[in-house]
Scaffold this active site. Structure first.
Site, PDB file in Angstrom:
ATOM      1  N   HIS A   1       0.824  -1.220   0.000  1.00  0.00           N
ATOM      2  CA  HIS A   1       0.000   0.000   0.000  1.00  0.00           C
ATOM      3  C   HIS A   1       0.853   1.263   0.000  1.00  0.00           C
ATOM      4  O   HIS A   1       1.895   1.313   0.653  1.00  0.00           O
ATOM      5  CB  HIS A   1      -0.998  -0.014   1.163  1.00  0.00           C
ATOM      6  CG  HIS A   1      -0.394   0.101   2.539  1.00  0.00           C
ATOM      7  ND1 HIS A   1      -0.215   1.293   3.183  1.00  0.00           N
ATOM      8  CD2 HIS A   1       0.066  -0.845   3.403  1.00  0.00           C
ATOM      9  CE1 HIS A   1       0.299   1.093   4.379  1.00  0.00           C
ATOM     10  NE2 HIS A   1       0.508  -0.198   4.538  1.00  0.00           N
TER      11      HIS A   1
ATOM     12  N   ASP B   1       6.473   2.330   5.990  1.00  0.00           N
ATOM     13  CA  ASP B   1       5.235   1.534   5.971  1.00  0.00           C
ATOM     14  C   ASP B   1       4.258   2.286   5.072  1.00  0.00           C
ATOM     15  O   ASP B   1       3.747   3.308   5.468  1.00  0.00           O
ATOM     16  CB  ASP B   1       4.693   1.403   7.400  1.00  0.00           C
ATOM     17  CG  ASP B   1       3.272   0.880   7.437  1.00  0.00           C
ATOM     18  OD1 ASP B   1       2.833   0.270   6.459  1.00  0.00           O
ATOM     19  OD2 ASP B   1       2.594   1.100   8.473  1.00  0.00           O
TER      20      ASP B   1
ATOM     21  N   GLU C   1      -5.124   1.180   2.888  1.00  0.00           N
ATOM     22  CA  GLU C   1      -4.792   0.163   3.896  1.00  0.00           C
ATOM     23  C   GLU C   1      -4.837   0.722   5.308  1.00  0.00           C
ATOM     24  O   GLU C   1      -5.333   0.077   6.223  1.00  0.00           O
ATOM     25  CB  GLU C   1      -3.401  -0.432   3.617  1.00  0.00           C
ATOM     26  CG  GLU C   1      -3.116  -1.709   4.400  1.00  0.00           C
ATOM     27  CD  GLU C   1      -2.578  -1.482   5.805  1.00  0.00           C
ATOM     28  OE1 GLU C   1      -2.584  -2.439   6.596  1.00  0.00           O
ATOM     29  OE2 GLU C   1      -2.170  -0.345   6.137  1.00  0.00           O
ATOM     30  N   GLU C   2      -4.313   1.926   5.469  1.00  0.00           N
ATOM     31  CA  GLU C   2      -4.205   2.486   6.830  1.00  0.00           C
ATOM     32  C   GLU C   2      -5.573   2.730   7.460  1.00  0.00           C
ATOM     33  O   GLU C   2      -5.674   2.935   8.667  1.00  0.00           O
ATOM     34  CB  GLU C   2      -3.382   3.782   6.835  1.00  0.00           C
ATOM     35  CG  GLU C   2      -1.910   3.600   6.458  1.00  0.00           C
ATOM     36  CD  GLU C   2      -1.096   2.803   7.475  1.00  0.00           C
ATOM     37  OE1 GLU C   2      -1.654   2.378   8.499  1.00  0.00           O
ATOM     38  OE2 GLU C   2       0.109   2.604   7.227  1.00  0.00           O
TER      39      GLU C   2
ATOM     40  N   ASP D   1       4.043  -6.159   3.540  1.00  0.00           N
ATOM     41  CA  ASP D   1       3.889  -5.036   4.465  1.00  0.00           C
ATOM     42  C   ASP D   1       4.887  -5.190   5.602  1.00  0.00           C
ATOM     43  O   ASP D   1       5.480  -6.252   5.794  1.00  0.00           O
ATOM     44  CB  ASP D   1       2.439  -4.984   4.969  1.00  0.00           C
ATOM     45  CG  ASP D   1       1.988  -3.563   5.301  1.00  0.00           C
ATOM     46  OD1 ASP D   1       2.866  -2.722   5.602  1.00  0.00           O
ATOM     47  OD2 ASP D   1       0.776  -3.302   5.284  1.00  0.00           O
TER      48      ASP D   1
ATOM     49  N   HIS E   1       4.916   3.805  12.349  1.00  0.00           N
ATOM     50  CA  HIS E   1       3.915   4.879  12.465  1.00  0.00           C
ATOM     51  C   HIS E   1       4.465   6.110  13.188  1.00  0.00           C
ATOM     52  O   HIS E   1       3.696   6.934  13.689  1.00  0.00           O
ATOM     53  CB  HIS E   1       2.606   4.389  13.099  1.00  0.00           C
ATOM     54  CG  HIS E   1       1.780   3.573  12.128  1.00  0.00           C
ATOM     55  ND1 HIS E   1       0.470   3.241  12.331  1.00  0.00           N
ATOM     56  CD2 HIS E   1       2.103   3.045  10.912  1.00  0.00           C
ATOM     57  CE1 HIS E   1       0.018   2.537  11.290  1.00  0.00           C
ATOM     58  NE2 HIS E   1       1.003   2.394  10.428  1.00  0.00           N
TER      59      HIS E   1
HETATM   60 ZN   LIG Z   1       1.339  -0.955   6.368  1.00  0.00          ZN
END
Ligand SMILES: [Zn+2]
Length: 350
Positions: free
Chosen positions: A71, A188, A222-223, A243, A323
């Protein structure tokens, strides 16, 4: 001919991808960029109504398919409120805490297409004035955007073109270091996306044939939980989410190996397919770790939840401080690229 993973090219592409703001819901520019790449490689691809891209490369066997996804959407925020002071309140997009963006520079993307800069700060940041600068809760009420304009009222901010609902993206601060470390926000899942795109490019250029028709799904939601959970071609038997691996206390994942996820919050991944990945890593001497991610879901688990009858698995580079301001190492990218290649060339699990 076999796949020669190009570290320099991948990191160059990763730098390019992290440089394009793409919080979930605001991924138009990055998807256009990827569409152009697909077109330049002459790879057959479609765009879904949700904005995802599915590229397809035909294999020797066109009856049975496999799919890999990564993603490109990232964490971000939206303008929730314009304060009387001219500062902005934020509503977060994706799963993270305000302390992960405290002090970060940001861009405000207005509806008219203008981009303004600012910084995300705790309201009580100044230690010379506020006693609770260290202890105040980092919350939606206390965190705000300081816009880099002389706009100190709600009206003045509106005159700049800023409105509730405008997207806010965070400065990725991408840096590829001599030591092999790559640090940036949004590794990510742009690191995996760069690896997947490199693989697509390889198969578009080389005479090497894939054993099965393979779909490469670049997902853009995706998030927020519903990235690759639709438009999966019916012939698809195996679905791999590429991922990040989650690093922390009690985890086996690190920044130097490829992480294979046995289970996350959604439950165990498909046993046979996961064992197949582990066997491939062993066979090809790829450094890997098997891990359980405690607070995690993926596009593969989203596809299962949406009702798709596929075998699902998850692997990818280990991402430290996920994140937040993330980091990985080229060793992990290399191991992930090697497992990706080994997997797409391998037989389907029964
Ligand atoms: Zn991810």
């Amino acid at each position: 001919m076999t796949y020669q993973w190009n570290s320099k090219e991948t990191i160059g592409l990763l730098g390019e991808l992290t440089g394009i703001p793409s919080p979930s819901g605001y991924t138009m520019e990055i998807m256009d960029t990827i569409k152009k790449m697909m077109a330049s490689w002459e790879v057959e691809h479609i765009t879904t109504n949700k904005g995802g891209i599915i590229a397809t490369i035909k294999g020797e066997n066109d009856e049975r398919h496999r799919l890999l996804t990564a993603h490109v959407d990232t964490l971000g925020a939206m303008v929730k409120e314009i304060k009387p002071s001219g500062r902005l309140k934020l509503s977060l997009v994706g799963g993270f805490k305000f302390n992960a963006i405290e002090g970060e520079n940001c861009l405000i993307h207005t509806a008219s297409g203008k981009t303004l800069t600012g910084t995300i700060l705790l309201h009580q940041t100044t230690v010379h004035v506020y006693k609770d600068a260290g202890t105040a809760e980092r919350s939606a009420d206390n965190m705000e955007v300081r816009i880099d304009e002389k706009a100190f009222s709600e009206d003045a901010v509106r005159e700049l073109g800023i409105e509730v609902g405008d997207f806010v993206s965070f400065d990725p601060r991408f840096a590829a270091l001599e030591s092999g470390f790559v640090k940036s926000r949004h590794l990510d899942d742009k690191a995996s996306t760069a690896l997947l795109l490199q693989l697509v490019k390889h198969f578009s250029e080389s005479s090497e044939k894939l054993p099965y028709t393979t779909h490469f799904y670049i997902s853009n939601n995706e998030e927020i939980g519903y990235g690759g959970n639709s438009n999966i071609p019916p012939q698809t038997e195996e679905y791999i989410a590429v991922d990040m691996g989650a690093i922390g206390d009690g985890q086996t994942s690190d920044e130097y190996t490829v992480s294979i996820c046995a289970k996350d919050s959604s439950g165990p991944y498909h046993y046979g397919l996961t064992r197949h990945l582990i066997a491939l890593a062993k066979d090809k001497n790829i450094d890997y770790k098997v891990d359980i991610y405690p607070y995690y879901g993926s596009d593969a688990s989203a596809a299962i939840s949406a009702g798709y009858d596929v075998k699902h698995a998850l692997f990818g580079p280990g991402i430290e401080a996920s994140h937040s301001y993330e980091r990985t190492h080229t060793d992990s990218l290399k191991a992930s690229a090697a497992l990706l290649y080994a997997y797409v060339m391998s037989p389907l699990v029964s």
